[in-house]
Scaffold this motif. Sequence first.
Motif, PDB file in Angstrom:
ATOM      1  N   SER A  90       0.831  -1.211   0.000  1.00  0.00           N
ATOM      2  CA  SER A  90       0.000   0.000   0.000  1.00  0.00           C
ATOM      3  C   SER A  90       0.862   1.257   0.000  1.00  0.00           C
ATOM      4  N   TYR A  91       2.009   1.238   0.683  1.00  0.00           N
ATOM      5  CA  TYR A  91       2.916   2.383   0.636  1.00  0.00           C
ATOM      6  C   TYR A  91       3.471   2.570  -0.772  1.00  0.00           C
ATOM      7  N   GLN A 139      -2.848   5.470   0.735  1.00  0.00           N
ATOM      8  CA  GLN A 139      -2.209   4.382   1.486  1.00  0.00           C
ATOM      9  C   GLN A 139      -3.196   3.717   2.423  1.00  0.00           C
TER      10      GLN A 139
END
Length: 150
Positions: A90-91, A139
């Motif tokens: 997600s980052y 994110q």
Amino acid sequence: MEKDSFVDCERKRLYKVINFRLPSQFVGIGLVICVLTTAIMFFRAFAMDGGDTEWLKLLLQKTLLVGMLIMSVSKDKIEDEMTMSLRAQSYAIAFIVGVIYALVMPYVEYGVSNVVHSGGEAFKSLGDFQVLLFMLMIQLMFYHFLKRNR
């Protein structure tokens, strides 16, 4: 031998920073900060007369970013290798989408403002708050989406 111990020490420090997570209770704290800050922002936008409160606007923006960051770096109740992998994904997605957003959005905004306002609008770049807010939202959304669909 001394060089190896120095490298090991630096590696341990790096992993300590990389694996830093707040306890899971901080998700709720971050959520409360975000909700309260957003409510105050709406109240300020609609109820206040727009006086000299630029400092309040900046303070609320920074507080909202801190609340979202707290939510982002907090552990889940069950933290395992899968959730750590999903968090890293997600980052990465947030970074890529954020860079694309920062590159494309000023041109989109410029084009739309010139269509809406027939007098030539000036080209504006994005501010740091807008980019950071967008990246943190992406994110958090992708992390919860990936976690739900694993």
